[in-house]
Scaffold this active site. Structure first.
Site, PDB file in Angstrom:
ATOM      1  N   GLY A 148     -36.638 101.067  83.005  1.00 36.01           N
ATOM      2  CA  GLY A 148     -36.610  99.582  83.179  1.00 36.01           C
ATOM      3  C   GLY A 148     -37.790  99.213  83.961  1.00 36.01           C
ATOM      4  CB  CYS A 149     -39.994  96.296  83.976  1.00 31.31           C
ATOM      5  SG  CYS A 149     -38.871  95.032  83.459  1.00 31.31           S
ATOM      6  CG  ASN A 150     -36.110  94.266  87.073  1.00 30.56           C
ATOM      7  OD1 ASN A 150     -37.114  93.610  87.060  1.00 30.56           O
ATOM      8  ND2 ASN A 150     -35.000  93.472  86.623  1.00 30.56           N
ATOM      9  CB  THR A 153     -40.477  97.299  90.673  1.00 30.70           C
ATOM     10  OG1 THR A 153     -40.984  96.831  89.383  1.00 30.70           O
ATOM     11  CG2 THR A 153     -41.076  96.755  91.543  1.00 30.70           C
TER      12      THR A 153
END
Length: 342
Positions: A148-150, A153
């Protein structure tokens, strides 16, 4: 060697980003594009910014011939991917950008996504696509599960410190500002300009965001014991980018040293000098991540910052990076494009 590439779900944001990156890749050729509602359309009509490229028209998945395809990027919605991938040829390399294969535990998948996994045998086969931490496994992978992009990060922010044992594990708070493209291209009332602009909107508060499943999985693995972080994402009125602030207990210099040591040889992960903070504008449209560490005024407290482009390093750029490894290509091929500024 030139590899024939198919992109399933090419009419979404991550599909368009894949096309943008692969268009100048030295050894990948886009041989097939699929879509559902936009099947039969030319890619230039769906995404006019790609009109200069010679691309195949969008067709339905069932119309594709995979006999000449070397690798598939699956940019389909969650729950759709597992059913589609289950029926693809077993000799085909696959990079999935959905959430369907990120969680190794079938029970964890059901907890966070509300339904049993439709292809548990493939779920066990998939390699988690956090490139810098699973590089060796990705080189021999057939099925790669993009993060997932979150999740990416937060993981880039905290994994070095957790592995080095320089932060407390029971009081981690991740505060994340997320651009609107992370919600996809489907029409949603809360994403209309009048609803979204000029305001910030926390969502999935109280420990309900699905990317917590990835945090639980990866942080606990790194620590060797259960780690449950507090995480709140906030939707910001921007098209691209994620800015994360992770509030932790620990010595800031030790955290910075651990991060610099972990990422010293990584081409895409840049640790800023001590005390400097990143900005989404400095990574826009690129595969780079900028990270910073700041000592807080309370002794023994620090904030770890991270900025990345959710569509590039958070999704499609990461997918191409992983595909490069799976195909035996140079890992950075097609991905050294500079950020777009201003």
């Amino acid at each position: 060697m030139t590899y024939n590439i198919a992109i399933l779900g090419a009419s979404g944001y991550t599909g368009a980003e894949l096309v943008r990156i692969i268009a100048t890749h030295p050894s990948m050729r886009i041989a097939a594009l699929s879509a559902d509602r936009k099947a039969g359309m030319a890619m230039r009509d769906v995404f006019p910014h790609l009109a200069h490229l010679d691309l195949p028209d969008l067709v339905r998945i069932e119309e594709l011939d995979f006999a000449t395809i070397d690798l598939v990027f699956c940019a389909l919605p969650h729950a759709t991917s597992q059913a589609v991938i289950r029926d693809l040829p077993r000799d085909l390399k696959i990079v999935d950008l959905s959430a369907d294969f990120r969680l190794r535990d079938a029970a964890a998948y059901e907890k966070w996504y509300g339904k049993p996994h439709a292809a548990p045998e493939l779920q066990r086969e998939a390699v988690y696509g956090l490139t810098e931490f699973y590089r060796d496994a990705l080189k021999s992978a057939r099925l790669i599960a993009g993060t997932g992009c979150n999740a990416a990060t937060g993981l880039y922010s905290l994994l070095p410190a957790i592995r080095a044992g320089v932060i407390g594990l029971d009081d981690i708070i991740i505060d994340m500002k997320c651009a609107v493209s992370g919600a996809g291209r489907s029409l949603k009332e809360n994403l209309l300009h009048a609803e979204l602009s000029e305001g910030y909107h926390p969502y999935a508060a109280g420990g309900t965001h699905r990317h917590l499943g990835e945090f639980d999985q990866e942080f606990s693995l790194a620590a060797g014991r259960p780690v449950a972080v507090q995480f709140t994402p906030t939707l910001m009125p921007a098209n691209r980018g994620i800015l994360s602030a992770s509030y932790v207990s620990g010595d800031a210099q030790a955290i910075h040293d651990a991060m610099r040591a972990a990422y010293a040889d990584e081409p895409f992960l840049h640790v800023l000098p001590m005390g400097q903070v990143p900005s989404t504008r400095h990574v826009r449209g690129s595969n780079f991540v900028h990270l910073g560490v700041v000592a807080e005024r309370a002794e023994g407290r620090a904030t770890i910052y991270a900025a990345l482009d959710n569509l590039t390093k958070g999704s499609s750029g990461q997918a191409v990076q992983n595909a490069n490894l799976a195909l035996g290509e140079v890992e950075t091929a097609g991905l050294m494009l500079a950020p777009v500024f201003p």
